[in-house]
Design an enzyme around this catalytic site. Structure first.
Site, PDB file in Angstrom:
ATOM      1  CG  ASP A 168       4.973   0.853   3.245  1.00 56.98           C
ATOM      2  OD1 ASP A 168       4.054   1.424   4.084  1.00 56.98           O
ATOM      3  OD2 ASP A 168       4.968   1.507   2.218  1.00 56.98           O
ATOM      4  CB  ILE A 169       2.237   0.300  -1.998  1.00 59.66           C
ATOM      5  CG1 ILE A 169       1.706  -1.299  -2.371  1.00 59.66           C
ATOM      6  CG2 ILE A 169       2.021   0.701  -3.719  1.00 59.66           C
ATOM      7  CD1 ILE A 169      -0.290  -1.294  -2.044  1.00 59.66           C
ATOM      8  CD  GLU A 211       1.299   3.039   2.627  1.00 57.18           C
ATOM      9  OE1 GLU A 211       1.750   4.202   2.993  1.00 57.18           O
ATOM     10  OE2 GLU A 211      -0.360   3.174   3.508  1.00 57.18           O
TER      11      GLU A 211
END
Length: 297
Positions: A168-169, A211
């Site tokens: 996950d960003i 994301e």
């Protein structure tokens, strides 16, 4: 109109530009192409050891073969459980012609045909439009859910490890709010490109949503998966993404889960554990990797 019957390879008007293909017309990975021009014989089935791996758990490990002979292409059933049907007729050995449909389960039907380069490109693009995310060129979530089911079953049957990395960003909403959604897309594309350049050709990289990304790694234990996750984390942390004359720095949080010794009852549990470790990484300060084979926070 009279039906044209092709009895010999020489009767096929290829213009020296067409090649024989199998294309999935019903079942998992609809539209996927397999070029069979370079071999005199190909074996198809659910085993990854086959020349053509068909991801359908209900078919036989080695289901049928196609052999090139002087008179044309021959299909032979390999004593499969379901049987092999050509245009609804069950066959043991049969000559196949362009356009013939080969059914090997209730779900999976494959067409034999000859394509030129333009038709091949057209079919490939159509397939990719169905399984690829248009922003990142990673496989989409639908493809991931099909593939993880097959990979999980294979791992359990063969008793070999399989890992998934869920990424996950960090603070992605802040990037969108600060720089705009086009900048967010640029970040997604850059991160996707970096990751795809670091994984093996056999690994499967997918956009899970927003994301969030996931990587499926066959025959990979927990520590090896963690090692890759750390390399990815450090690489992304060092990247500088230029957008509109501004440098955007990003980090990722990663969770790892591994199938080994029948420790999961199904692939859903495997995904849930990767997700749990991902949120452990985010809750522990972000920009880190969490897994069962690492010391717990």
């Amino acid at each position: 109109m009279d039906e044209t019957i092709i009895a010999n390879l020489d009767d096929i008007d290829t213009g020296d530009e067409t090649e024989p293909y199998l294309i999935i017309v019903a079942g998992n990975h609809l539209g996927k192409l397999f070029n069979i021009a370079d071999r005199d014989e190909v074996v198809a089935g659910r085993s990854p050891e086959c020349d053509i791996w068909i991801e359908d758990s209900t078919i036989s490990r080695k289901h049928f073969l196609i052999r090139k002979e002087e008179k044309g292409y021959i299909i032979q059933d390999l004593k499969s459980t379901n049987g092999t049907f050509v245009n609804t007729k069950r066959v043991e050995t049969e000559q196949i012609r362009p356009g013939d449909k080969i059914q090997i389960s209730k779900e999976t039907i494959i067409q034999f045909d000859f394509f030129d380069e333009n038709r091949k490109i057209s079919e490939q693009r159509r397939y990719e439009m169905g399984v690829k995310d248009p922003v990142t060129n990673a496989y989409n979530k639908s493809f991931f859910l099909q593939r993880i089911s097959d990979e999980f079953s294979f791992s359990v049957r063969q008793n070999i490890p399989m890992s998934i990395l869920m990424l996950d960003i960090d603070f992605f909403k802040m990037i969108n709010d600060t720089h705009g959604h086009l900048a967010g897309d640029k970040v997604l594309q850059h991160i996707s490109s970096v990751i795809q350049g670091m994984i093996r050709s056999d690994d499967v990289f997918c956009r899970y949503g927003g994301e969030e990304f996931v990587i499926i790694m066959r025959n990979t234990g927990c520590q090896a998966a963690v090692n890759l996750a750390e390399r990815i984390r450090r690489k992304i942390e060092a990247e500088q993404i230029l957008y509109d004359d501004k440098i955007i720095k990003v980090t990722v949080s990663i969770g790892v889960s591994t199938v080994q010794d029948n420790n999961f009852r199904d692939y859903v549990s495997l995904i849930k554990e990767a997700d749990r470790y991902l949120y452990q990484s985010k809750g522990g300060g972000r920009n880190r990797v969490s897994a069962v084979c690492l010391p717990q926070i």
